[in-house]
Design a protein around this motif. Structure first.
Motif, PDB file in Angstrom:
ATOM      1  N   VAL A  92      -4.294   1.494   3.162  1.00 59.60           N
ATOM      2  CA  VAL A  92      -3.482   1.349   1.956  1.00 59.60           C
ATOM      3  C   VAL A  92      -2.854   2.706   1.663  1.00 59.60           C
ATOM      4  CG1 VAL A  92      -3.496   0.860  -0.531  1.00 59.60           C
ATOM      5  CG2 VAL A  92      -4.964  -0.464   1.019  1.00 59.60           C
ATOM      6  N   GLY A  93      -1.571   2.684   1.339  1.00 59.88           N
ATOM      7  CA  GLY A  93      -0.861   3.918   1.050  1.00 59.88           C
ATOM      8  C   GLY A  93      -0.620   4.113  -0.430  1.00 59.88           C
ATOM      9  N   ALA A  94       0.545   4.650  -0.754  1.00 63.34           N
ATOM     10  CA  ALA A  94       0.826   5.075  -2.125  1.00 63.34           C
ATOM     11  C   ALA A  94       1.299   3.952  -3.043  1.00 63.34           C
ATOM     12  CB  ALA A  94       1.873   6.188  -2.111  1.00 63.34           C
ATOM     13  N   GLN A  95       1.432   2.740  -2.523  1.00 63.67           N
ATOM     14  CA  GLN A  95       1.901   1.622  -3.341  1.00 63.67           C
ATOM     15  C   GLN A  95       0.982   0.426  -3.126  1.00 63.67           C
ATOM     16  OE1 GLN A  95       5.988   0.633  -2.565  1.00 63.67           O
ATOM     17  NE2 GLN A  95       6.120  -0.946  -4.137  1.00 63.67           N
ATOM     18  N   VAL A  96       0.705  -0.311  -4.210  1.00 61.63           N
ATOM     19  CA  VAL A  96      -0.182  -1.471  -4.092  1.00 61.63           C
ATOM     20  C   VAL A  96       0.475  -2.772  -4.547  1.00 61.63           C
ATOM     21  CG1 VAL A  96      -2.342  -0.178  -4.214  1.00 61.63           C
ATOM     22  CG2 VAL A  96      -1.234  -0.915  -6.336  1.00 61.63           C
ATOM     23  N   TYR A  97       1.720  -2.679  -5.054  1.00 64.74           N
ATOM     24  CA  TYR A  97       2.412  -3.911  -5.432  1.00 64.74           C
ATOM     25  C   TYR A  97       3.915  -3.670  -5.537  1.00 64.74           C
ATOM     26  CZ  TYR A  97       3.949  -8.105  -7.823  1.00 64.74           C
ATOM     27  OH  TYR A  97       4.617  -9.258  -8.128  1.00 64.74           O
ATOM     28  N   GLY A  98       4.668  -4.672  -5.121  1.00 66.50           N
ATOM     29  CA  GLY A  98       6.107  -4.759  -5.333  1.00 66.50           C
ATOM     30  C   GLY A  98       6.435  -6.241  -5.318  1.00 66.50           C
TER      31      GLY A  98
END
Length: 358
Positions: A92-98
Protein backbone atom coordinates in the motif's frame (compact mmCIF):
# COMPACT_ATOMS: atom_id res chain seq x y z
CA UNK A 1 -20.57 -7.58 6.93
CA UNK A 2 -17.23 -9.40 7.08
CA UNK A 3 -15.56 -9.52 10.50
CA UNK A 4 -11.89 -8.60 10.50
CA UNK A 5 -9.02 -10.28 12.31
CA UNK A 6 -7.99 -7.08 14.10
CA UNK A 7 -10.69 -5.64 16.36
CA UNK A 8 -8.08 -3.21 17.67
CA UNK A 9 -5.02 -2.01 15.75
CA UNK A 10 -1.91 -1.27 17.80
CA UNK A 11 0.49 1.30 16.45
CA UNK A 12 2.91 4.11 17.14
CA UNK A 13 1.31 7.55 17.03
CA UNK A 14 2.39 11.15 17.42
CA UNK A 15 0.23 13.11 19.83
CA UNK A 16 1.87 16.51 19.31
CA UNK A 17 4.26 18.13 16.80
CA UNK A 18 7.73 16.58 16.81
CA UNK A 19 9.45 13.38 15.72
CA UNK A 20 8.50 11.26 18.71
CA UNK A 21 5.79 8.62 18.57
CA UNK A 22 4.37 6.43 21.31
CA UNK A 23 2.23 3.29 21.57
CA UNK A 24 -1.41 3.97 20.76
CA UNK A 25 -4.32 1.78 19.69
CA UNK A 26 -7.50 2.46 17.79
CA UNK A 27 -10.62 0.63 16.65
CA UNK A 28 -10.56 0.39 12.86
CA UNK A 29 -13.47 1.30 10.64
CA UNK A 30 -15.64 -1.65 9.49
CA UNK A 31 -14.44 -3.68 6.52
CA UNK A 32 -16.41 -2.58 3.49
CA UNK A 33 -17.43 -4.77 0.58
CA UNK A 34 -14.43 -3.56 -1.45
CA UNK A 35 -11.86 -3.43 1.37
CA UNK A 36 -9.00 -5.63 2.47
CA UNK A 37 -7.46 -5.96 5.91
CA UNK A 38 -3.69 -6.29 5.84
CA UNK A 39 -1.43 -7.59 8.59
CA UNK A 40 1.61 -5.35 8.29
CA UNK A 41 4.98 -7.05 7.94
CA UNK A 42 7.17 -4.10 6.94
CA UNK A 43 6.67 -0.35 6.86
CA UNK A 44 9.05 2.15 5.32
CA UNK A 45 9.83 5.65 6.59
CA UNK A 46 9.33 8.50 4.13
CA UNK A 47 10.28 12.15 4.49
CA UNK A 48 6.57 12.94 4.23
CA UNK A 49 6.08 11.08 7.51
CA UNK A 50 8.34 13.54 9.32
CA UNK A 51 6.74 16.59 7.73
CA UNK A 52 3.35 15.30 8.92
CA UNK A 53 4.57 14.41 12.42
CA UNK A 54 5.95 17.93 12.76
CA UNK A 55 2.87 19.53 11.15
CA UNK A 56 5.12 21.32 8.67
CA UNK A 57 2.92 21.01 5.59
CA UNK A 58 -0.57 21.44 6.97
CA UNK A 59 -2.58 20.83 10.11
CA UNK A 60 -1.98 17.37 11.57
CA UNK A 61 -4.84 15.70 13.39
CA UNK A 62 -3.33 14.02 16.42
CA UNK A 63 -3.08 11.22 17.42
CA UNK A 64 -1.59 10.36 14.03
CA UNK A 65 -0.05 7.09 12.89
CA UNK A 66 2.01 7.81 9.79
CA UNK A 67 3.67 5.50 7.27
CA UNK A 68 2.66 5.03 3.64
CA UNK A 69 5.17 2.44 2.48
CA UNK A 70 3.29 -0.60 3.72
CA UNK A 71 3.83 -4.27 2.90
CA UNK A 72 1.93 -7.13 4.46
CA UNK A 73 -0.38 -10.10 4.15
CA UNK A 74 -4.08 -9.98 3.28
CA UNK A 75 -5.89 -11.53 6.24
CA UNK A 76 -9.48 -10.49 5.49
CA UNK A 77 -11.28 -9.31 2.38
CA UNK A 78 -14.67 -7.76 1.72
CA UNK A 79 -17.31 -9.86 0.02
CA UNK A 80 -16.87 -8.11 -3.35
CA UNK A 81 -13.08 -8.37 -3.48
CA UNK A 82 -11.99 -10.79 -6.20
CA UNK A 83 -8.44 -9.57 -6.94
CA UNK A 84 -6.92 -11.03 -3.79
CA UNK A 85 -7.04 -14.10 -1.63
CA UNK A 86 -6.20 -14.33 2.03
CA UNK A 87 -2.47 -14.84 2.36
CA UNK A 88 -1.53 -12.71 -0.67
CA UNK A 89 1.44 -10.41 -0.11
CA UNK A 90 0.55 -6.83 -1.05
CA UNK A 91 1.76 -3.28 -0.75
CA UNK A 92 0.00 0.00 0.00
CA UNK A 93 1.35 3.41 -0.94
CA UNK A 94 0.41 6.99 -0.20
CA UNK A 95 -3.26 6.71 -1.21
CA UNK A 96 -5.99 4.42 0.10
CA UNK A 97 -9.07 5.62 -1.79
CA UNK A 98 -10.17 7.36 -4.98
CA UNK A 99 -13.54 7.18 -6.68
CA UNK A 100 -12.06 5.61 -9.88
CA UNK A 101 -15.24 6.49 -11.78
CA UNK A 102 -15.27 7.10 -15.53
CA UNK A 103 -17.22 10.31 -14.95
CA UNK A 104 -14.40 11.65 -12.74
CA UNK A 105 -12.20 14.00 -14.76
CA UNK A 106 -9.12 13.04 -12.76
CA UNK A 107 -9.60 9.30 -12.29
CA UNK A 108 -10.61 8.77 -15.92
CA UNK A 109 -7.21 10.15 -16.96
CA UNK A 110 -5.12 8.15 -14.52
CA UNK A 111 -4.85 11.10 -12.15
CA UNK A 112 -6.64 9.58 -9.18
CA UNK A 113 -4.18 11.14 -6.66
CA UNK A 114 -5.91 14.41 -7.62
CA UNK A 115 -9.45 13.00 -7.32
CA UNK A 116 -11.73 15.27 -5.27
CA UNK A 117 -12.65 12.21 -3.17
CA UNK A 118 -9.07 10.98 -2.73
CA UNK A 119 -8.08 9.77 0.73
CA UNK A 120 -4.38 9.58 1.50
CA UNK A 121 -2.99 6.91 3.77
CA UNK A 122 -2.76 9.04 6.91
CA UNK A 123 -3.83 12.40 8.30
CA UNK A 124 -6.90 12.30 6.03
CA UNK A 125 -10.59 11.82 6.72
CA UNK A 126 -12.83 9.27 5.03
CA UNK A 127 -16.25 10.51 3.89
CA UNK A 128 -17.75 9.03 7.06
CA UNK A 129 -15.44 11.21 9.17
CA UNK A 130 -13.09 8.44 10.30
CA UNK A 131 -9.41 9.32 10.21
CA UNK A 132 -7.08 7.26 8.04
CA UNK A 133 -4.13 5.85 9.98
CA UNK A 134 -0.88 4.64 8.47
CA UNK A 135 1.63 1.84 8.55
CA UNK A 136 3.54 2.16 11.82
CA UNK A 137 1.08 -0.40 13.16
CA UNK A 138 0.05 -4.04 13.28
CA UNK A 139 -2.55 -3.77 10.51
CA UNK A 140 -4.40 -1.47 8.13
CA UNK A 141 -7.69 -1.58 6.23
CA UNK A 142 -7.88 -0.05 2.74
CA UNK A 143 -9.87 -0.12 -0.47
CA UNK A 144 -8.64 -3.18 -2.39
CA UNK A 145 -8.00 -1.02 -5.48
CA UNK A 146 -5.18 0.58 -3.51
CA UNK A 147 -3.49 -2.66 -2.52
CA UNK A 148 -0.99 -4.03 -5.03
CA UNK A 149 0.39 -7.52 -5.49
CA UNK A 150 4.07 -7.78 -4.66
CA UNK A 151 5.70 -9.74 -7.52
CA UNK A 152 7.07 -13.15 -6.60
CA UNK A 153 10.60 -12.09 -7.58
CA UNK A 154 10.47 -9.59 -4.70
CA UNK A 155 8.17 -11.39 -2.28
CA UNK A 156 10.28 -14.54 -2.28
CA UNK A 157 13.40 -13.56 -0.38
CA UNK A 158 13.54 -9.81 -0.89
CA UNK A 159 10.32 -8.58 0.68
CA UNK A 160 12.04 -6.06 2.94
CA UNK A 161 13.01 -4.10 -0.19
CA UNK A 162 9.40 -3.64 -1.27
CA UNK A 163 8.19 -0.85 1.08
CA UNK A 164 10.24 2.01 -0.40
CA UNK A 165 8.95 1.10 -3.86
CA UNK A 166 5.41 1.96 -2.69
CA UNK A 167 6.26 5.67 -2.38
CA UNK A 168 9.84 6.56 -3.31
CA UNK A 169 9.82 4.06 -6.17
CA UNK A 170 6.59 5.13 -7.80
CA UNK A 171 7.31 8.82 -7.14
CA UNK A 172 10.42 8.57 -9.34
CA UNK A 173 9.20 6.03 -11.92
CA UNK A 174 5.73 7.49 -12.61
CA UNK A 175 6.93 10.79 -14.10
CA UNK A 176 9.56 9.01 -16.16
CA UNK A 177 6.99 6.92 -18.00
CA UNK A 178 4.38 9.68 -18.10
CA UNK A 179 6.81 12.23 -19.50
CA UNK A 180 8.17 9.74 -22.03
CA UNK A 181 11.72 8.89 -20.94
CA UNK A 182 13.11 6.44 -23.47
CA UNK A 183 16.27 4.69 -24.57
CA UNK A 184 19.05 7.11 -25.41
CA UNK A 185 17.61 10.12 -23.59
CA UNK A 186 20.03 12.11 -21.47
CA UNK A 187 18.48 12.11 -17.99
CA UNK A 188 19.82 14.04 -15.02
CA UNK A 189 19.11 13.21 -11.38
CA UNK A 190 19.69 15.91 -8.76
CA UNK A 191 19.96 14.68 -5.19
CA UNK A 192 21.36 11.20 -4.57
CA UNK A 193 19.33 10.19 -1.54
CA UNK A 194 16.13 8.36 -0.73
CA UNK A 195 14.50 9.24 -4.06
CA UNK A 196 17.56 9.85 -6.20
CA UNK A 197 19.24 6.48 -5.75
CA UNK A 198 16.07 4.82 -7.05
CA UNK A 199 15.65 7.35 -9.86
CA UNK A 200 19.10 6.42 -11.17
CA UNK A 201 18.13 2.75 -11.31
CA UNK A 202 14.79 3.35 -13.04
CA UNK A 203 16.27 5.72 -15.62
CA UNK A 204 19.10 3.30 -16.35
CA UNK A 205 16.64 0.42 -16.77
CA UNK A 206 14.66 2.53 -19.25
CA UNK A 207 17.80 2.79 -21.36
CA UNK A 208 18.66 6.40 -20.60
CA UNK A 209 22.11 7.92 -20.41
CA UNK A 210 22.06 8.91 -16.75
CA UNK A 211 23.79 11.94 -15.22
CA UNK A 212 23.95 11.88 -11.42
CA UNK A 213 24.39 15.32 -9.82
CA UNK A 214 25.70 15.64 -6.26
CA UNK A 215 27.87 17.98 -4.21
CA UNK A 216 29.30 14.89 -2.45
CA UNK A 217 32.13 13.42 -4.56
CA UNK A 218 32.25 10.41 -2.24
CA UNK A 219 28.97 9.27 -3.81
CA UNK A 220 30.49 8.93 -7.28
CA UNK A 221 31.26 5.22 -7.25
CA UNK A 222 27.93 4.33 -5.72
CA UNK A 223 26.09 6.32 -8.40
CA UNK A 224 28.03 4.54 -11.13
CA UNK A 225 27.30 1.18 -9.52
CA UNK A 226 23.58 2.02 -9.45
CA UNK A 227 23.60 2.70 -13.19
CA UNK A 228 24.68 6.29 -13.71
CA UNK A 229 26.69 6.87 -16.88
CA UNK A 230 28.21 10.12 -15.62
CA UNK A 231 28.76 11.68 -12.20
CA UNK A 232 28.68 15.48 -12.02
CA UNK A 233 30.16 17.17 -8.96
CA UNK A 234 28.01 20.27 -8.51
CA UNK A 235 30.76 21.91 -6.48
CA UNK A 236 33.11 21.78 -9.50
CA UNK A 237 32.40 24.57 -12.00
CA UNK A 238 34.53 22.92 -14.69
CA UNK A 239 32.58 19.70 -14.28
CA UNK A 240 29.30 21.60 -14.62
CA UNK A 241 30.40 23.17 -17.89
CA UNK A 242 30.38 19.69 -19.44
CA UNK A 243 26.59 19.49 -19.12
CA UNK A 244 25.71 22.87 -20.64
CA UNK A 245 22.62 22.40 -22.86
CA UNK A 246 23.09 18.64 -22.56
CA UNK A 247 20.02 17.13 -20.84
CA UNK A 248 16.62 16.03 -22.15
CA UNK A 249 15.20 15.57 -18.64
CA UNK A 250 16.20 16.59 -15.14
CA UNK A 251 14.48 15.01 -12.14
CA UNK A 252 15.01 17.06 -8.99
CA UNK A 253 14.69 14.76 -5.99
CA UNK A 254 16.19 16.99 -3.31
CA UNK A 255 14.75 20.11 -1.69
CA UNK A 256 17.11 22.39 -3.58
CA UNK A 257 17.23 26.09 -2.90
CA UNK A 258 14.72 27.90 -5.08
CA UNK A 259 17.43 30.00 -6.70
CA UNK A 260 19.27 26.91 -7.98
CA UNK A 261 16.65 26.28 -10.65
CA UNK A 262 18.03 29.08 -12.81
CA UNK A 263 21.31 27.16 -12.90
CA UNK A 264 19.50 23.93 -13.70
CA UNK A 265 17.97 25.52 -16.78
CA UNK A 266 21.44 26.03 -18.27
CA UNK A 267 21.99 22.27 -18.25
CA UNK A 268 18.91 21.62 -20.38
CA UNK A 269 18.71 21.19 -24.15
CA UNK A 270 16.15 23.30 -25.99
CA UNK A 271 12.65 22.03 -25.27
CA UNK A 272 13.88 19.81 -22.42
CA UNK A 273 12.00 19.25 -19.17
CA UNK A 274 12.75 19.78 -15.48
CA UNK A 275 10.53 17.70 -13.18
CA UNK A 276 10.20 18.55 -9.48
CA UNK A 277 9.78 15.58 -7.16
CA UNK A 278 10.61 17.49 -3.97
CA UNK A 279 9.33 20.72 -2.47
CA UNK A 280 11.93 23.49 -2.22
CA UNK A 281 11.43 26.15 0.41
CA UNK A 282 10.35 29.54 -0.82
CA UNK A 283 9.24 30.61 -4.27
CA UNK A 284 11.10 30.19 -7.53
CA UNK A 285 11.76 33.33 -9.54
CA UNK A 286 12.33 33.43 -13.29
CA UNK A 287 12.31 36.03 -15.97
CA UNK A 288 10.14 35.40 -19.01
CA UNK A 289 13.19 35.57 -21.22
CA UNK A 290 14.66 32.50 -19.55
CA UNK A 291 11.79 30.44 -20.92
CA UNK A 292 11.59 31.99 -24.38
CA UNK A 293 15.34 31.69 -24.94
CA UNK A 294 15.66 28.12 -23.67
CA UNK A 295 12.17 26.70 -24.34
CA UNK A 296 12.70 24.62 -21.20
CA UNK A 297 9.61 23.24 -19.47
CA UNK A 298 9.32 23.07 -15.68
CA UNK A 299 6.73 20.76 -14.19
CA UNK A 300 6.17 18.56 -11.16
CA UNK A 301 4.79 15.18 -10.18
CA UNK A 302 2.96 14.05 -7.05
CA UNK A 303 2.59 10.29 -6.59
CA UNK A 304 1.55 7.46 -8.88
CA UNK A 305 -2.05 6.33 -9.12
CA UNK A 306 -3.47 2.86 -9.63
CA UNK A 307 -2.47 2.90 -13.30
CA UNK A 308 1.24 3.05 -12.54
CA UNK A 309 1.88 1.57 -9.09
CA UNK A 310 1.61 -2.05 -10.18
CA UNK A 311 3.76 -1.20 -13.21
CA UNK A 312 6.39 0.17 -10.85
CA UNK A 313 6.50 -3.04 -8.83
CA UNK A 314 6.57 -5.26 -11.91
CA UNK A 315 9.27 -3.17 -13.59
CA UNK A 316 11.40 -3.18 -10.43
CA UNK A 317 11.07 -6.96 -10.18
CA UNK A 318 11.97 -7.45 -13.85
CA UNK A 319 15.04 -5.20 -13.69
CA UNK A 320 16.18 -6.12 -10.18
CA UNK A 321 15.75 -2.58 -8.89
CA UNK A 322 16.16 -2.42 -5.14
CA UNK A 323 16.41 0.43 -2.66
CA UNK A 324 19.37 0.69 -0.34
CA UNK A 325 17.86 0.20 3.10
CA UNK A 326 18.50 -0.02 6.82
CA UNK A 327 16.23 -2.25 8.90
CA UNK A 328 15.05 -1.76 12.44
CA UNK A 329 12.31 -3.47 14.47
CA UNK A 330 9.07 -1.50 14.74
CA UNK A 331 9.67 -1.02 18.47
CA UNK A 332 12.72 1.09 17.59
CA UNK A 333 10.69 3.45 15.43
CA UNK A 334 11.83 6.52 17.39
CA UNK A 335 15.46 5.67 16.79
CA UNK A 336 14.67 5.23 13.09
CA UNK A 337 12.82 8.54 12.88
CA UNK A 338 15.75 10.34 14.45
CA UNK A 339 18.14 8.83 11.91
CA UNK A 340 15.96 10.06 9.05
CA UNK A 341 15.42 13.46 10.66
CA UNK A 342 19.18 13.97 11.14
CA UNK A 343 20.00 12.90 7.57
CA UNK A 344 21.97 9.85 8.68
CA UNK A 345 19.78 7.18 7.00
CA UNK A 346 21.23 5.51 3.89
CA UNK A 347 18.91 5.69 2.11
CA UNK A 348 15.55 4.38 3.32
CA UNK A 349 14.66 2.82 6.65
CA UNK A 350 12.30 -0.16 6.82
CA UNK A 351 10.56 -1.09 10.07
CA UNK A 352 9.91 -4.78 10.70
CA UNK A 353 6.96 -6.15 12.62
CA UNK A 354 7.43 -9.45 14.49
CA UNK A 355 5.13 -11.17 11.99
CA UNK A 356 7.84 -10.79 9.36
CA UNK A 357 10.20 -13.17 11.17
CA UNK A 358 10.55 -16.53 9.45
Amino acid sequence: MVQGKFDVIHGWAAKKPGVKVEPWSYKPRPIGQHDVEIEIMHSGICGSDLHTLKAEWEKTDYPAIVGHEIVGRVVTKGENVTRFSEGDIVGVGAQVYGCLQDKCSECSRGLDPHCSEAVYTYNEKYPDGEQAQGGYATAVRVDANYAFKIPDAIANGYLEYAPPLMCAGVTTFAPMIRKGVKKGDKVGIVGIGGLGHLAIQFAHALGAEVYAFSHSPNKKQQCLDLGATHFINTSDEENLKSVHRKLDYLFVTSSSQSNEYNKYMSWMDFGAMIVLLALPAGKMSFGAGEFTSSEVLITGSLIGGVDVLQKTLDFAAEHNIRPIIERLPMEKVNEALERVNSGKARYRIVLDNPVSSN
